[in-house]
Motif scaffolding. Structure first.
Motif, PDB file in Angstrom:
ATOM      1  N   ALA A 111       0.822  -1.201   0.000  1.00  0.00           N
ATOM      2  CA  ALA A 111       0.000   0.000   0.000  1.00  0.00           C
ATOM      3  C   ALA A 111       0.859   1.255   0.000  1.00  0.00           C
ATOM      4  CB  ALA A 111      -0.930  -0.010   1.216  1.00  0.00           C
ATOM      5  N   VAL A 112       1.992   1.209   0.722  1.00  0.00           N
ATOM      6  CA  VAL A 112       2.895   2.351   0.760  1.00  0.00           C
ATOM      7  C   VAL A 112       3.579   2.548  -0.588  1.00  0.00           C
ATOM      8  CG1 VAL A 112       5.079   3.172   1.734  1.00  0.00           C
ATOM      9  CG2 VAL A 112       3.276   2.305   3.253  1.00  0.00           C
ATOM     10  N   VAL A 113       4.115   1.487  -1.131  1.00  0.00           N
ATOM     11  CA  VAL A 113       4.859   1.586  -2.396  1.00  0.00           C
ATOM     12  C   VAL A 113       3.954   2.069  -3.525  1.00  0.00           C
ATOM     13  CG1 VAL A 113       6.064   0.245  -4.159  1.00  0.00           C
ATOM     14  CG2 VAL A 113       6.587  -0.111  -1.737  1.00  0.00           C
ATOM     15  N   LYS A 114       2.703   1.596  -3.556  1.00  0.00           N
ATOM     16  CA  LYS A 114       1.785   1.959  -4.622  1.00  0.00           C
ATOM     17  C   LYS A 114       0.987   3.221  -4.318  1.00  0.00           C
ATOM     18  CE  LYS A 114       1.250  -2.724  -6.446  1.00  0.00           C
ATOM     19  NZ  LYS A 114       1.769  -2.379  -7.792  1.00  0.00           N
ATOM     20  N   ARG A 115       1.257   3.824  -3.167  1.00  0.00           N
ATOM     21  CA  ARG A 115       0.508   4.990  -2.695  1.00  0.00           C
ATOM     22  C   ARG A 115      -0.991   4.752  -2.867  1.00  0.00           C
ATOM     23  NH1 ARG A 115       3.246  10.703  -3.211  1.00  0.00           N
ATOM     24  NH2 ARG A 115       4.588   9.502  -1.823  1.00  0.00           N
ATOM     25  N   ALA A 116      -1.448   3.669  -2.284  1.00  0.00           N
ATOM     26  CA  ALA A 116      -2.833   3.247  -2.420  1.00  0.00           C
ATOM     27  C   ALA A 116      -3.774   4.190  -1.682  1.00  0.00           C
ATOM     28  CB  ALA A 116      -2.985   1.825  -1.888  1.00  0.00           C
ATOM     29  N   ASP A 117      -5.010   4.196  -2.132  1.00  0.00           N
ATOM     30  CA  ASP A 117      -6.045   5.030  -1.537  1.00  0.00           C
ATOM     31  C   ASP A 117      -7.312   4.187  -1.427  1.00  0.00           C
ATOM     32  OD1 ASP A 117      -7.162   7.337  -0.480  1.00  0.00           O
ATOM     33  OD2 ASP A 117      -7.725   8.154  -2.428  1.00  0.00           O
ATOM     34  N   GLY A 118      -8.040   4.322  -0.328  1.00  0.00           N
ATOM     35  CA  GLY A 118      -9.280   3.595  -0.173  1.00  0.00           C
ATOM     36  C   GLY A 118      -9.153   2.387   0.742  1.00  0.00           C
ATOM     37  N   ALA A 119     -10.215   1.575   0.755  1.00  0.00           N
ATOM     38  CA  ALA A 119     -10.298   0.437   1.674  1.00  0.00           C
ATOM     39  C   ALA A 119      -9.904  -0.857   0.977  1.00  0.00           C
ATOM     40  CB  ALA A 119     -11.712   0.316   2.235  1.00  0.00           C
TER      41      ALA A 119
END
Length: 551
Positions: free
Chosen positions: A242-250
């Motif tokens: 999630a950090v590497v992909k700069r994820a957003d949401g649930a």
């Protein structure tokens, strides 16, 4: 990338550290916790550590300022900090879990961090009516992240997770430029969490260790039980992704297999199970919790029976994540960790035998058997130097006092989590408990009878002493912390005298004198810490215009 992990010492936190350390894009890791781990042991080594109280006993402005200073320059903040116990301090749990999240988020915005990744939970979801009246042969449908958030009313954990998500919704609306990912895992299992999970949920009354020697005739389960789990290392990799992909949401995060009655019976038992009405299990758990036998309250059962089963497709597609360990294998590993008393060098994950490990670290031999080399006791009436009966009585009395002291300091650490001196109290409890274990070893090495009835009397006496009211019936008196600290100072001073006496006679008893030099030095440090706690308490105990406890 520079990543800051808030709450980096628990079950998920240690796994997140391992995953970040294995992620090439991450070059700098900062760990934040109220009580810090041993920074020289994996996976805590190689990280920069900061001690911050995000909400238990801190002012909001101070906590946000401290956090923002640490966050400055970070590429992402992962927020994992969460209190599960004590159940009976509901306001404290709410303050840390919900208000603490609000403070972390505000510090992220103030420091200009572009991403916040937060530990939510399957517990954040509302009840799933599809789980009603399900038997062992009918698995409920899987739900994706669009399923409503709302929590299970009887579960403080679930209610707070839903409230946390509401805080994040408000934050996203106010700061649309910041990516906010929320991971909703199932149960998180690993062997190193075995002792922690037993302490938090089962306590000492549930004899998990008996699984080492035998199995039950059949596993009794509530009808309709279905669980999802994820190995800690798998959830750690999800956070890193999630950090590497700069994820957003649930994102729902769980292994692909679902643990129903048959799967649970195959793991815990011989494959035989008996389904009983959930109401009967619920009533039994209510009784066990109220009697103090089991730390977990009935809300945990209600949550397990009502939350939806998770569809993890989005995590796979958008994070590129795949579970490497099945839920069944993760549960097997956890049970093995419980039986072995496994853990790590952090306060939440301390292993069951941490006291014995401390004794070994102090330096052996602690007593006579190892020093003499022949396993014989050092007390010999023919030597004419020491009287065995007097020495036996003396050490037994000290062990009795140590037992009462351990009970008191452990209760203080539990009761005063909502004070700024909690971290020092908790560290003292660890040291004093380990000191008692060392004294037990000395007595055994010297071939001295322990007189356990004295220790039992001390245990009962300490608990009877808790009934004093200090003038307050339904709330804690501000004077309680002051009085208990004074009692602990006397107890530590007495213990210090015992170490000095053993140091004096070390050569006669064939003891390693350097061990007692270190214990004496540690005793003085413990007294200095209690002096600091006393200073905090005495400035507040006799007046009503200053906070002793944060409410």
């Amino acid at each position: 990338m520079r990543v800051v992990v808030v709450g980096a010492t628990g079950n998920a936190g240690t796994a997140v550290l391992r995953a970040l350390q294995d992620t090439p894009e991450v070059t700098d890791i900062v760990g934040i916790a109220r009580r810090l781990p041993d920074p020289d042991t994996a996976p805590y080594a190689g990280c920069t550590w900061e001690s911050v109280d995000i909400a238990a006993a801190s002012d909001a402005a101070d906590a946000i300022t401290d956090l923002a200073e640490i966050f400055r320059g970070a590429d992402a903040v992962i927020h994992l900090a969460w209190l599960i116990q004590p159940n009976d301090q509901r306001e404290l749990l709410r303050r840390v879990n919900v208000e603490g999240t609000r403070r972390v988020a505000e510090a992220v915005a103030r420091s200009g961090v572009p991403q916040l990744v937060v530990a939510s939970s399957v517990g954040a979801y509302a009840p799933d009516s599809a789980r009603e009246d399900r038997g062992a042969d009918t698995i409920p449908p899987l739900r994706d992240e669009s399923f409503p958030v709302g929590g299970i009313d009887s579960s403080h954990y679930s209610v707070d997770k839903a409230a946390q998500e509401d805080v994040l919704d408000q934050f996203c609306a106010a700061h649309p430029d910041i990516a906010v990912a929320r991971l909703r895992p199932g149960l998180i299992f690993q062997a190193d969490a075995g002792s922690e999970i037993q302490r938090y949920f089962l306590g000492g009354a549930v004899p998990v260790q008996l699984l080492r020697t035998g199995r039950l005739p059949a596993l009794t389960v509530p009808k309709g039980i279905y669980l999802q789990a994820v190995h800690a290392d798998d959830i750690g990799r999800a956070y890193a992704a999630a950090v590497v992909k700069r994820a957003d949401g649930a994102f729902n995060v769980c292994a692909d297999d679902v643990l129903g009655p048959q799967e649970l019976a195959d793991i815990v038992d011989h494959g035989r199970f008996l389904e009983i009405p959930p109401a009967l299990v619920r009533a039994a758990l209510v009784t066990a919790h109220k009697s103090g036998l089991v730390p977990a309250d009935v809300g945990w059962l209600d949550m397990g029976m009502q939350v939806p089963l998770l569809d993890n497709t989005r995590a796979k597609n958008e994070l590129g994540w795949q579970p490497r360990v099945t839920a069944a294998d993760a549960l097997r590993e956890l049970l093995d960790g419980m039986v072995a008393g496994q853990g790590l060098a952090s306060p939440p994950l301390r292993p069951r035998n941490s006291d014995e490990q401390h004794v070994a670290a102090v330096g052996e031999p602690a007593g006579a058997g190892a020093a003499a080399g022949d396993g014989t006791a050092a007390v010999n009436p023919e030597d004419g130097a020491l009287t065995e009966d007097l020495l036996s009585l003396y050490l037994s009395d000290h062990l009795t006092g140590a037992t009462a002291g351990v009970n008191r300091i452990e209760r203080m650490a539990d009761d005063y989590q909502d004070t700024p001196v909690y971290a020092r109290l908790a560290a003292l409890a660890d040291e004093i408990r380990a000191d008692r274990e060392l004294l037990r070893n000395v007595i055994d090495d010297l071939g001295i009878r322990r007189r356990p009835y004295r220790q039992a009397a001390a245990w009962v006496g300490e608990r009877v002493g808790r009934l004093k009211l200090n003038g307050r019936v339904v709330e804690r008196s501000p004077m309680t912390l002051l009085l208990e600290t004074e009692l602990m100072r006397s107890a530590v001073a007495g213990k210090l005298g015992g170490w000095e006496t053993l140091r004096e006679h070390a050569s006669e008893l064939h003891l390693d004198a350097t061990v007692y030099d270190r214990l004496i030095e540690a005793g003085h440090r413990q007294l200095a810490t209690l002096d600091e706690i006393h200073e905090y308490a005495r400035t507040r105990a006799l007046r009503d215009d200053r906070h002793t406890y944060w409410t």
